[in-house]
Design a protein around this motif. Structure first.
Motif, PDB file in Angstrom:
ATOM      1  N   MET A 182      22.877  30.164  34.964  1.00 58.26           N
ATOM      2  CA  MET A 182      23.023  31.350  35.805  1.00 58.26           C
ATOM      3  C   MET A 182      22.632  31.076  37.254  1.00 58.26           C
ATOM      4  SD  MET A 182      21.726  34.473  33.360  1.00 58.26           S
ATOM      5  CE  MET A 182      20.189  33.655  32.934  1.00 58.26           C
ATOM      6  N   GLY A 183      21.714  30.134  37.477  1.00 56.26           N
ATOM      7  CA  GLY A 183      21.283  29.874  38.843  1.00 56.26           C
ATOM      8  C   GLY A 183      20.578  31.089  39.423  1.00 56.26           C
ATOM      9  N   GLU A 184      21.028  31.531  40.572  1.00 57.33           N
ATOM     10  CA  GLU A 184      20.430  32.700  41.203  1.00 57.33           C
ATOM     11  C   GLU A 184      21.123  33.991  40.801  1.00 57.33           C
ATOM     12  OE1 GLU A 184      21.027  33.268  45.381  1.00 57.33           O
ATOM     13  OE2 GLU A 184      22.682  31.856  45.421  1.00 57.33           O
ATOM     14  N   TRP A 185      22.014  33.938  39.823  1.00 60.29           N
ATOM     15  CA  TRP A 185      22.783  35.110  39.413  1.00 60.29           C
ATOM     16  C   TRP A 185      22.500  35.461  37.959  1.00 60.29           C
ATOM     17  CZ3 TRP A 185      25.460  37.662  43.123  1.00 60.29           C
ATOM     18  CH2 TRP A 185      25.721  36.963  44.304  1.00 60.29           C
ATOM     19  N   GLU A 186      22.647  36.732  37.642  1.00 57.16           N
ATOM     20  CA  GLU A 186      22.529  37.203  36.272  1.00 57.16           C
ATOM     21  C   GLU A 186      23.670  38.173  35.974  1.00 57.16           C
ATOM     22  OE1 GLU A 186      19.181  39.621  35.397  1.00 57.16           O
ATOM     23  OE2 GLU A 186      19.051  40.465  37.419  1.00 57.16           O
ATOM     24  N   LEU A 187      24.151  38.101  34.744  1.00 61.03           N
ATOM     25  CA  LEU A 187      25.259  38.947  34.313  1.00 61.03           C
ATOM     26  C   LEU A 187      24.747  40.362  34.072  1.00 61.03           C
ATOM     27  CD1 LEU A 187      28.253  39.090  33.501  1.00 61.03           C
ATOM     28  CD2 LEU A 187      27.550  38.486  31.179  1.00 61.03           C
ATOM     29  N   VAL A 188      25.438  41.344  34.651  1.00 59.00           N
ATOM     30  CA  VAL A 188      25.012  42.734  34.551  1.00 59.00           C
ATOM     31  C   VAL A 188      25.898  43.521  33.601  1.00 59.00           C
ATOM     32  CG1 VAL A 188      24.644  44.882  35.819  1.00 59.00           C
ATOM     33  CG2 VAL A 188      24.033  42.705  36.863  1.00 59.00           C
ATOM     34  N   ASP A 189      27.213  43.406  33.747  1.00 58.31           N
ATOM     35  CA  ASP A 189      28.097  44.252  32.956  1.00 58.31           C
ATOM     36  C   ASP A 189      29.485  43.628  32.884  1.00 58.31           C
ATOM     37  OD1 ASP A 189      28.954  46.361  31.441  1.00 58.31           O
ATOM     38  OD2 ASP A 189      29.177  47.771  33.113  1.00 58.31           O
ATOM     39  N   ILE A 190      30.196  43.957  31.806  1.00 55.43           N
ATOM     40  CA  ILE A 190      31.599  43.579  31.643  1.00 55.43           C
ATOM     41  C   ILE A 190      32.356  44.823  31.172  1.00 55.43           C
ATOM     42  CG2 ILE A 190      33.275  42.165  30.391  1.00 55.43           C
ATOM     43  CD1 ILE A 190      31.204  40.006  30.123  1.00 55.43           C
ATOM     44  N   LYS A 191      33.337  45.200  31.927  1.00 52.13           N
ATOM     45  CA  LYS A 191      34.183  46.339  31.567  1.00 52.13           C
ATOM     46  C   LYS A 191      35.641  45.896  31.544  1.00 52.13           C
ATOM     47  CE  LYS A 191      31.063  49.801  33.550  1.00 52.13           C
ATOM     48  NZ  LYS A 191      30.912  50.909  34.537  1.00 52.13           N
ATOM     49  N   MET A 192      36.448  46.660  30.806  1.00 50.13           N
ATOM     50  CA  MET A 192      37.859  46.292  30.660  1.00 50.13           C
ATOM     51  C   MET A 192      38.749  47.519  30.855  1.00 50.13           C
ATOM     52  SD  MET A 192      40.805  46.257  28.666  1.00 50.13           S
ATOM     53  CE  MET A 192      40.212  46.905  27.119  1.00 50.13           C
ATOM     54  N   LYS A 193      39.902  47.287  31.444  1.00 49.16           N
ATOM     55  CA  LYS A 193      40.889  48.343  31.602  1.00 49.16           C
ATOM     56  C   LYS A 193      42.280  47.738  31.505  1.00 49.16           C
ATOM     57  CE  LYS A 193      41.941  52.362  34.491  1.00 49.16           C
ATOM     58  NZ  LYS A 193      41.632  53.077  35.759  1.00 49.16           N
ATOM     59  N   LYS A 194      43.164  48.447  30.805  1.00 52.16           N
ATOM     60  CA  LYS A 194      44.529  47.954  30.617  1.00 52.16           C
ATOM     61  C   LYS A 194      45.450  48.613  31.632  1.00 52.16           C
ATOM     62  CE  LYS A 194      46.197  47.185  26.508  1.00 52.16           C
ATOM     63  NZ  LYS A 194      46.779  47.339  25.141  1.00 52.16           N
ATOM     64  N   PHE A 195      46.320  47.804  32.215  1.00 52.46           N
ATOM     65  CA  PHE A 195      47.285  48.298  33.197  1.00 52.46           C
ATOM     66  C   PHE A 195      48.687  47.928  32.739  1.00 52.46           C
ATOM     67  CE2 PHE A 195      43.381  47.728  35.585  1.00 52.46           C
ATOM     68  CZ  PHE A 195      43.325  48.872  36.372  1.00 52.46           C
ATOM     69  N   VAL A 196      49.650  48.757  33.111  1.00 54.45           N
ATOM     70  CA  VAL A 196      51.071  48.495  32.874  1.00 54.45           C
ATOM     71  C   VAL A 196      51.778  48.555  34.216  1.00 54.45           C
ATOM     72  CG1 VAL A 196      53.174  49.247  31.710  1.00 54.45           C
ATOM     73  CG2 VAL A 196      50.965  49.467  30.548  1.00 54.45           C
ATOM     74  N   PHE A 197      52.442  47.453  34.585  1.00 53.44           N
ATOM     75  CA  PHE A 197      53.094  47.356  35.885  1.00 53.44           C
ATOM     76  C   PHE A 197      54.592  47.115  35.694  1.00 53.44           C
ATOM     77  CE2 PHE A 197      48.743  45.777  36.602  1.00 53.44           C
ATOM     78  CZ  PHE A 197      48.333  46.658  37.586  1.00 53.44           C
ATOM     79  N   PRO A 198      55.396  47.614  36.607  1.00 51.74           N
ATOM     80  CA  PRO A 198      56.837  47.303  36.550  1.00 51.74           C
ATOM     81  C   PRO A 198      57.102  45.892  37.055  1.00 51.74           C
ATOM     82  CG  PRO A 198      56.367  48.720  38.426  1.00 51.74           C
ATOM     83  CD  PRO A 198      55.078  48.592  37.669  1.00 51.74           C
ATOM     84  N   SER A 199      58.057  45.244  36.444  1.00 54.16           N
ATOM     85  CA  SER A 199      58.442  43.893  36.862  1.00 54.16           C
ATOM     86  C   SER A 199      59.715  43.957  37.697  1.00 54.16           C
ATOM     87  CB  SER A 199      58.654  42.991  35.644  1.00 54.16           C
ATOM     88  OG  SER A 199      59.670  43.527  34.818  1.00 54.16           O
ATOM     89  N   GLY A 200      60.108  42.818  38.213  1.00 50.60           N
ATOM     90  CA  GLY A 200      61.274  42.780  39.083  1.00 50.60           C
ATOM     91  C   GLY A 200      62.583  43.050  38.366  1.00 50.60           C
ATOM     92  N   ASP A 201      62.636  42.810  37.047  1.00 50.77           N
ATOM     93  CA  ASP A 201      63.878  43.024  36.299  1.00 50.77           C
ATOM     94  C   ASP A 201      63.966  44.415  35.704  1.00 50.77           C
ATOM     95  OD1 ASP A 201      61.865  42.802  34.498  1.00 50.77           O
ATOM     96  OD2 ASP A 201      62.708  41.104  33.386  1.00 50.77           O
ATOM     97  N   GLY A 202      63.108  45.325  36.106  1.00 47.92           N
ATOM     98  CA  GLY A 202      63.152  46.689  35.610  1.00 47.92           C
ATOM     99  C   GLY A 202      62.350  46.925  34.360  1.00 47.92           C
ATOM    100  N   ASP A 203      61.810  45.886  33.742  1.00 43.38           N
ATOM    101  CA  ASP A 203      60.986  46.021  32.549  1.00 43.38           C
ATOM    102  C   ASP A 203      59.527  46.185  32.958  1.00 43.38           C
ATOM    103  OD1 ASP A 203      60.308  46.185  29.936  1.00 43.38           O
ATOM    104  OD2 ASP A 203      61.283  44.307  29.328  1.00 43.38           O
ATOM    105  N   LEU A 204      58.650  46.326  31.953  1.00 43.61           N
ATOM    106  CA  LEU A 204      57.230  46.493  32.192  1.00 43.61           C
ATOM    107  C   LEU A 204      56.468  45.326  31.600  1.00 43.61           C
ATOM    108  CD1 LEU A 204      56.872  50.284  31.242  1.00 43.61           C
ATOM    109  CD2 LEU A 204      57.173  49.331  33.526  1.00 43.61           C
ATOM    110  N   TYR A 205      55.310  45.035  32.184  1.00 38.50           N
ATOM    111  CA  TYR A 205      54.436  44.033  31.597  1.00 38.50           C
ATOM    112  C   TYR A 205      52.998  44.542  31.635  1.00 38.50           C
ATOM    113  CZ  TYR A 205      52.941  42.555  36.291  1.00 38.50           C
ATOM    114  OH  TYR A 205      52.429  42.517  37.550  1.00 38.50           O
ATOM    115  N   GLU A 206      52.190  44.052  30.663  1.00 39.55           N
ATOM    116  CA  GLU A 206      50.818  44.499  30.505  1.00 39.55           C
ATOM    117  C   GLU A 206      49.849  43.529  31.176  1.00 39.55           C
ATOM    118  OE1 GLU A 206      50.196  47.134  26.516  1.00 39.55           O
ATOM    119  OE2 GLU A 206      50.260  44.961  26.277  1.00 39.55           O
ATOM    120  N   GLU A 207      48.712  44.098  31.504  1.00 42.00           N
ATOM    121  CA  GLU A 207      47.652  43.287  32.094  1.00 42.00           C
ATOM    122  C   GLU A 207      46.308  43.814  31.635  1.00 42.00           C
ATOM    123  OE1 GLU A 207      47.605  41.970  36.397  1.00 42.00           O
ATOM    124  OE2 GLU A 207      45.901  43.360  36.430  1.00 42.00           O
TER     125      GLU A 207
END
Length: 446
Positions: A182-207
């Motif tokens: 860790m050095g001088e850093w410590e882990l505080v939190d991990i959160k997650m969120k799902k996103f759906v974005f449009p792609s260039g071909d008109g379809d959708l992709y997840e992230e």
């Protein structure tokens, strides 16, 4: 279902050969079937944060799991419920981390787990050098929030969906348990969120976007920067108690400023490289230096009033009223009562003549021969003596007025010195409390 002629690993590998030839295509029987890929990661270390390049470097273990519909076998017939196979022989989803800045330099693991029901578990170490927008305003009590975005490079949501193997709370708990660097850093939190974005071909992709919060350990900076600065500013504060008439206070303050400047030059490597935002600690250190310089200027002013006031004109009336009477009572230094001047009245010119004659005798060292004076000579002598007495009285009045003005300027200097001392204390308290509150608020944010 695969058919194993003999219950051993060699026969299972021979049965999997036709499946290995299909590693270049998505492992579904019907192309309209969506492949569900579950991902997870465990953070093993926080290698460092580069404030100048805005980069967070971490070491994680990335795990992916999906089902290969071309594979299934009977565990009793084949003699094993799982097997390890080279990753290059299987289809692997093209999951990438968008914030990646450099090539993965972690050791390569060439094998994956293949289960009897067709599920593939793939894990690999990743040294993530990711771009991160760092906020160093509250340094060294800052909390940095960086993101790791996982998504497919080619496959859209109609072909592949991304999910989680474990809840983010489990990821955080396990990461804290196994974290070694860790050095001088410590882990505080991990959160997650799902996103759906449009792609260039008109379809959708997840992230899937994971928000990783890390907190800087401030002990090093508190001990090496903040505490010495507070000690030096405290010494400068108590230097106001030195008597300005007996001690060269300005020399002491100049030495203190020189020492603090050398201290800042030595500790400059501990400070972050500033970008668009100036860290609060830089403001704190600059404030300490500015207070010391202001204290030195105040000492120069007071010293000039105390020792150079003999050449000044009398104190103006408005300064006398405002400083001596109003501010003086405010700082508990009321004006001193003026001495009553004794007016000398000459009543007997003959006696005065005798005194002057005796003074002349004492100065010349020779006896003065007395002779009778006629009336004209006596009058002329008295006129000369009157002129000399008037000049002497005028000189005495001017000298007494100058001494009185000098004492008033000295009193003005003492009042201003005590007033600025009180304002110095007040400014230090307000400034330090404000900075501590800002740092405290950032430390409580998680």
């Amino acid at each position: 279902m695969l058919n194993c002629s003999q219950p051993n690993t060699l026969s299972l590998l021979e049965a999997l050969q036709p499946v290995f030839k299909l590693s270049s295509i998505r492992p579904v029987v019907n192309m309209s079937t969506i492949t569900n890929v579950s991902i997870s990661f465990t953070m093993f270390g926080i290698l460092g944060v580069d404030e100048k390049a805005q980069i967070l470097t971490t070491f994680i273990w990335q795990t992916s799991m999906w089902r290969n519909e071309f594979i299934s076998w009977d565990t009793e017939q084949c003699g094993s419920s799982w097997i390890t196979v080279p990753r290059k022989l299987l289809w692997v989803p093209d999951i990438v981390i968008n914030e990646f800045m450099e090539k993965n330099s972690a050791p390569f693991t060439p094998y994956s787990y293949l289960m009897s029901d067709g599920f593939v578990i793939d894990g690999q170490p990743v040294r993530v050098v990711s771009s991160c927008r760092l906020d160093i305003y509250r340094f060294p009590f800052d909390i940095q929030n960086c993101s790791l975005s996982f998504n497919s490079y080619l496959h859209r949501i109609t072909a592949m969906e991304i999910g989680l193997i474990e809840h983010p709370e489990k990821l955080l708990e396990y990461s804290k348990k196994v974290m070694t660097t860790m050095g001088e850093w410590e882990l505080v939190d991990i959160k997650m969120k799902k996103f759906v974005f449009p792609s260039g071909d008109g379809d959708l992709y997840e992230e899937l976007r994971f928000y990783v919060s890390v907190r800087r350990r401030a002990t090093l900076y508190v001990v090496n920067l903040l505490i010495p600065s507070c000690f030096l500013i405290t010494v400068d504060l108590f230097s106001f108690l030195l008597p300005p008439k007996q001690v060269d206070r300005s020399l002491f303050k100049m030495t203190l400023i020189l020492g603090y400047t050398v201290f800042l030059l030595i500790m400059n490597d501990l400070l972050p490289v500033t970008g668009n935002t100036i860290p609060l600690i830089n403001v704190f250190l600059s404030l300490c230096l500015a207070l010391m310089v202001a204290s030195l200027l105040e000492t120069i002013l007071i010293t000039n009033l105390l020792f150079g006031s003999a050449n000044y004109s009398p104190v103006p009336h408005w300064i006398s009223v405002f400083v001596l009477h109003i501010l003086g009572r405010l700082v508990r230094l009321p004006p001193k009562p003026r001495d009553v001047q004794d007016n000398t009245v000459i009543q007997n010119p003959a006696a005065q003549e005798m005194k002057v004659s005796s003074l002349v005798e004492e100065e010349s060292g020779a006896p003065v021969q007395k002779r009778p004076l006629n009336e004209d000579e006596a009058l002329e002598e008295l006129r000369c003596l009157g002129k000399e007495l008037q000049a002497l009285c005028l000189q005495l009045e001017q000298q007494q007025s100058g001494n009185q003005g000098s004492e008033e300027w000295i009193q003005v200097g003492l009042i201003i010195d005590r007033l600025l001392f009180a304002l110095y204390i007040l400014f230090i308290l307000v400034s330090f409390i404000t900075i501590i509150i800002i740092w405290r608020q950032s430390h409580n944010i998680a």
